[in-house]
Design a protein around this motif. Structure first.
Motif, PDB file in Angstrom:
ATOM      1  N   SER A 147      -1.701   5.187  31.722  1.00 20.22           N
ATOM      2  CA  SER A 147      -2.669   6.254  31.535  1.00 20.22           C
ATOM      3  C   SER A 147      -2.167   7.580  32.044  1.00 20.22           C
ATOM      4  CB  SER A 147      -3.988   5.910  32.249  1.00 20.22           C
ATOM      5  OG  SER A 147      -3.785   5.875  33.636  1.00 20.22           O
ATOM      6  N   SER A 148      -1.077   7.585  32.788  1.00 25.49           N
ATOM      7  CA  SER A 148      -0.551   8.831  33.310  1.00 25.49           C
ATOM      8  C   SER A 148       0.561   9.389  32.443  1.00 25.49           C
ATOM      9  CB  SER A 148      -0.027   8.632  34.738  1.00 25.49           C
ATOM     10  OG  SER A 148       1.030   7.706  34.745  1.00 25.49           O
ATOM     11  N   SER A 150       2.350  10.590  28.778  1.00 21.64           N
ATOM     12  CA  SER A 150       1.885  11.344  27.614  1.00 21.64           C
ATOM     13  C   SER A 150       2.395  10.683  26.359  1.00 21.64           C
ATOM     14  CB  SER A 150       2.404  12.787  27.683  1.00 21.64           C
ATOM     15  OG  SER A 150       2.078  13.484  26.515  1.00 21.64           O
ATOM     16  N   LYS A 364      -6.706   8.651  28.922  1.00 26.02           N
ATOM     17  CA  LYS A 364      -6.249   9.591  29.945  1.00 26.02           C
ATOM     18  C   LYS A 364      -6.968   9.418  31.275  1.00 26.02           C
ATOM     19  CE  LYS A 364      -3.690  12.445  29.377  1.00 26.02           C
ATOM     20  NZ  LYS A 364      -2.218  12.521  29.458  1.00 26.02           N
ATOM     21  N   ASP A 456      -1.573  17.161  26.551  1.00 27.56           N
ATOM     22  CA  ASP A 456      -2.694  16.437  27.161  1.00 27.56           C
ATOM     23  C   ASP A 456      -3.909  16.447  26.231  1.00 27.56           C
ATOM     24  OD1 ASP A 456      -4.450  15.184  28.893  1.00 27.56           O
ATOM     25  OD2 ASP A 456      -3.872  16.372  30.623  1.00 27.56           O
ATOM     26  N   ASP A 459      -3.249  14.147  23.353  1.00 25.51           N
ATOM     27  CA  ASP A 459      -3.418  12.756  23.770  1.00 25.51           C
ATOM     28  C   ASP A 459      -4.886  12.355  23.833  1.00 25.51           C
ATOM     29  OD1 ASP A 459      -0.734  12.356  23.951  1.00 25.51           O
ATOM     30  OD2 ASP A 459      -0.607  12.580  26.119  1.00 25.51           O
ATOM     31  N   ARG A 460      -5.737  13.324  24.137  1.00 27.19           N
ATOM     32  CA  ARG A 460      -7.178  13.059  24.212  1.00 27.19           C
ATOM     33  C   ARG A 460      -7.840  13.162  22.836  1.00 27.19           C
ATOM     34  NH1 ARG A 460      -8.942  13.609  29.617  1.00 27.19           N
ATOM     35  NH2 ARG A 460      -7.248  14.257  30.991  1.00 27.19           N
TER      36      ARG A 460
END
Length: 883
Positions: A147-148, A150, A364, A456, A459-460
């Motif tokens: 989860s950390s 990318s 994330k 980020d 990714d979301r």
């Protein structure tokens, strides 16, 4: 916007308190304010998104106080800078000095009240912490590794669409020759546009139709026509340059006698289709139109021959597969999260849009049962028993509140863009930097941090990647129209953004203005610009307004961003040099122009973009003044063609300073790269240069061998051409050298022997190489072992090369090969086909034997069970390969 307003104020205070800053504001009160701002920034940095409800009232107070403080400070700084530059008319220096002192005394009291407000807010924060009402973020090393990281990719909601895709492809390729409209109907969030894109990009469909175009049905008719012409590869036009009738005629001419596929996305009324469809000739050859709409009546009336394709909700299995893919990819869901995961999945009611969004959130976030239960509780009331469109907005509000504070302004900024607008990654990140949405990091440039923010958000699944480069970077991106609706709603609530239509009714704390319409006859109602205390920081034009419409922006004296690329000017609007807070300027010209020396007054300018729009020619040349070397904050200078004066005065001990912050320089003409110049711009990352050979000047005088000293350079494009009266220019010297950090290289017109390719092949980080217009010459190119270890894309454009000796060990990472106008090349070496990473060979205007060798390579790949490889044949050099 609390975090973004604090971050911006903090950077303003840093600038004031910097020992080299020349402003004379009282440092004691500034230091006190800086301390309060830093405390609240640190608090928000570690505050968990789960605190959003408890902090909402405080965040509004923080935002307003930070806005007020920054307006006071920047207004005083602006007045002082303008006064020192002697730019105020008919006022003596002493009069202005006295006025500024008086003004500062009056504002000192207001700042003290703001500090008291910050003290009050800080006290409340401390009390909330003492009562354990505030949760802090887990240290990054306590989160699951997956989860950390990318993903740096967009997993589209393709799960469950296989059957739909097959049905649409059948309708498009069936033998019926009459022009037909294929309608895709369904509520928002079901994946209509995704299905249309999958179909549009399918290799079978791409090969079946001669030309394809994608347009947005809800756009203005002129924009639709321009979009069609650009998409079809016709002559580029700008709004206002051609009549609507002429544009429509050009569209019809391009489509005549061709089998075409046109996608009209997001059509709301049948008249939008009817008017555009009248342009499309029925060539009786199986041409098709795909229409996507939320309105059943529109889908039904679009065609009497083909019934609408109704998008269905995903079933339970497909819904879980999609959510699982979004969160875990190829990993397995932990057993303790299975049950709660299925509960969350069911609440999304089979809507791909919601599943993708919640998947991005969970991907994330902490993979703990506690957090997933928190998500389940919060979305339960959102997706049950409410109007579906309101469901989306309330649901997205929850997603937004779960965002880290540093990402919120970047996400809301996407609402500035018009619907379905596609923006370049590099431009978007520059705008974020100019608007001070990016938190400085000593180990990285602001642009690098902005890139991380973008990845980020991708990714979301809050920002969609529209195009990837072959080096694996985001090239262009956009935002879903439902998410844009939320950004507009939230921006008005946060006093952040509005377009000109709603501007008069918006609170004067508004920071961003997006102009989406023609300002003709509207300037009087836009007269709030007469208020000298307006707080507007950014003005972006998305409509082709008159050059006269740019002048009103001088009323926004604290402006940071002026993006007016849609307004074509004849000369530099000199009045904007009084806007000393400007950090980003983007303008368009249609003729040669010279910048005034007074541009140096823009002491905060970081980005200057000059674009001729779609009319590129020698008449777009810019001439920069020597004073440009005084502008030490410059980070990006982008031109189609410009002459940058050699800094003679600076090198002789003058008052000029170096451009040590400069990262991008494009496109300078005939500039000399002496060691002294390189020392004045040591941090260049991207450089585009052009040279015109006059038959007299020696190439060595430009000092190309000094490029090797540009240690931070990652992108280099060099174009060499002869003047019209010279048939062939001299080859470049063999001592041409490059820095080892280089990742992308474009060379054109160098006329260097293939034997000297080692200087390029030895670049250990090179991923993209484009060789154009006889960049290298000679009948034979034989690669050496150990060269081009990381090269992913190779383009050879117009060369006399006949034989190419290469095997799979020479280009072990190659993914794409493009050969264009290589008339003498006999064949593609068989060794190219054995490169395991190769995905595509693109050919344009090459010998039949070259095409045959490409088909042989494809057959070999297919015999080995590889379906990912393809050969693409182009009949003209219409687009540049992404880099």
């Amino acid at each position: 916007m609390a975090y973004a307003s604090l971050l911006s104020l903090n950077q303003t205070l840093d600038q004031i308190l910097h020992p080299n800053d020349q402003t004379e504001q009282p440092h004691i009160i500034m230091g006190s304010l800086h301390e309060k701002v830093s405390f609240l920034l640190s608090f928000l940095d570690v505050s968990s998104p789960q605190n959003s409800d408890k902090l909402r009232g405080l965040e509004g107070r923080i935002r307003d106080a930070a806005y007020d403080a920054e307006d006071i400070i920047e207004s005083s700084m602006s007045n002082q800078i303008v006064s020192e530059s002697g730019s105020h008319e008919y006022r003596t220096e002493s009069h202005m000095s006295n006025q500024i002192v008086l003004e500062w005394d009056q504002k000192f009291e207001r700042l003290q009240k703001i500090i008291q407000e910050f003290n009050s807010i800080s006290d409340e924060v401390v009390k909330m912490r003492e009562r354990n009402e505030i949760q802090v973020l887990l240290p990054s090393n306590s989160l699951p590794a997956a989860s950390s990281k990318s993903r740096s990719t967009n997993k589209s909601a393709t799960v469950g669409l296989d059957h739909d895709l097959m049905e649409i492809k059948k309708l498009l390729t069936k033998p019926h020759s009459e022009l037909e409209v294929v309608s895709i109907f369904g509520m928002g969030g079901l994946g209509k546009t995704t299905l249309a894109k999958l179909t549009y990009n399918d290799s079978l469909i791409a090969n079946h139709f001669d030309v394809r175009a994608w347009i947005v049905g809800s756009q203005e008719y002129r924009e639709v026509l321009n979009g069609l012409l650009n998409s079809l590869g016709g002559t580029n036009h700008e709004s206002g340059e051609e009549s609507i009738e002429k544009l429509a005629e050009n569209v019809s001419k391009i489509l005549k006698d061709k089998r075409y596929l046109i996608v009209m996305d997001d059509v709301w009324v049948i008249e939008q289709l009817t008017r555009v469809k009248s342009l499309f000739p029925d060539n009786n050859n199986g041409s098709r139109i795909i229409l996507t709409t939320r309105i059943f009546e529109v889908a039904k009336r679009a065609s009497h021959l083909c019934p609408p394709h109704h998008m269905a909700f995903l079933d339970v299995e497909a819904s879980w597969n999609l959510l699982h893919e979004m969160v875990f990819g190829e990993e397995r869901c932990p057993p303790e999260l299975q049950e709660i995961g299925h509960m969350i999945m069911r609440m999304c009611e089979g809507l791909p849009f919601l599943l993708v969004l919640i998947g991005g959130l969970l991907y994330k976030s902490e993979r703990t049962l506690h957090y997933w239960k928190h998500v389940e509780r919060n979305i339960h009331s959102v997706v049950v028993g409410m109007d579906y469109h309101m469901d989306f907005l309330v649901y997205i509000s929850f997603i937004y509140n779960q965002l880290p504070h540093h990402l919120r302004a970047c996400f809301l900024y996407m609402g500035v863009l018009p619907e379905d607008y596609e923006i370049c990654r590099s431009k978007l990140t520059k705008l974020w930097v100019a608007n001070r949405f990016i938190k400085p990091d000593r180990s990285k440039s602001l642009e690098e941090v902005a890139e991380e923010y973008l990845k980020d958000l991708v990714d979301r699944n809050l920002i969609l990647v529209r195009e990837w480069s072959y080096s694996g970077e985001i090239k262009t991106c956009s935002i879903h129209d439902i998410l844009r609706d939320f950004c507009l709603m939230k921006s008005k609530e946060e006093k952040f953004n509005s377009d000109v239509e709603y501007l008069p009714g918006v609170h004067d704390n508004l920071r961003q203005v997006s102009i989406l319409t023609d300002l003709k006859n509207q300037i009087p109602r836009f007269a709030l610009g007469n208020n000298r205390d307006l707080r507007v920081r950014s003005v972006t034009f998305f409509f082709c307004n008159s050059p006269n419409d740019i002048h009103f922006i001088t009323n926004f004296r604290l402006l940071r961003v002026l993006d007016a690329l849609t307004i074509r000017l004849e000369e530099f609007p000199v009045e904007i040099v009084e806007l000393v807070t400007l950090r980003y300027i983007a303008l368009s010209y249609w003729m040669k122009h010279t910048f005034p020396a007074s541009i140096a007054k823009l002491c905060n300018l970081e980005t200057l973009i000059i674009n001729p729009g779609k009319f590129r020619s020698i008449f777009n040349t810019s001439f920069l003044p020597p004073e440009i070397w005084k502008m030490s904050r410059l980070r990006h200078l982008l031109f189609v063609g410009s002459y940058l004066p050699y800094p003679t005065h600076a090198l002789k001990g003058g008052t000029f300073v170096s451009l040590e912050n400069l990262q991008t320089l494009s496109n300078m003409i005939n500039f000399r790269w002496t060691k002294e110049v390189l020392e004045m711009m040591p941090n260049l990352k991207k450089l585009v240069i052009s040279y015109e050979h006059d038959g007299r000047t020696e190439w060595s005088s430009y000092c190309f061998d000094n490029f090797v000293h540009l240690h931070q350079l990652e992108v280099l494009k060099c174009f060499f051409f002869a003047k019209c009266y010279i048939k062939y220019q001299d080859p470049l010297p063999v001592n041409f050298a490059f820095p080892q950090k280089l990742k992308r290289l474009t060379l054109s017109g160098c006329r260097i022997s293939w034997k000297n390719m080692t200087v390029v092949g030895s670049l250990s980080n090179l991923e993209v190489l484009k060789l154009k217009f006889h960049a290298f010459e000679g009948p034979v190119w034989e690669l050496n072992d150990g060269e081009f270890r990381r090269l992913k894309l190779l383009l050879i454009h117009m060369t006399d090369l006949e034989h190419w000796k290469v095997d799979k060990t020479h280009l072990p990472s190659l993914q794409r090969l493009s050969l264009r106008y290589c008339y003498k090349l006999v064949e593609i070496p068989s060794g190219i086909g054995k490169i395991p990473t190769l995905e595509e060979i693109e050919l344009c205007e090459c010998k039949t034997s070259v095409v045959t060798s490409a088909w042989v390579i494809q057959e070999e790949h297919e015999s080995l069970g590889s379906n990912g490889f393809k050969v693409v044949l182009k009949d003209k050099d219409d687009t540049d390969i992404s880099s």
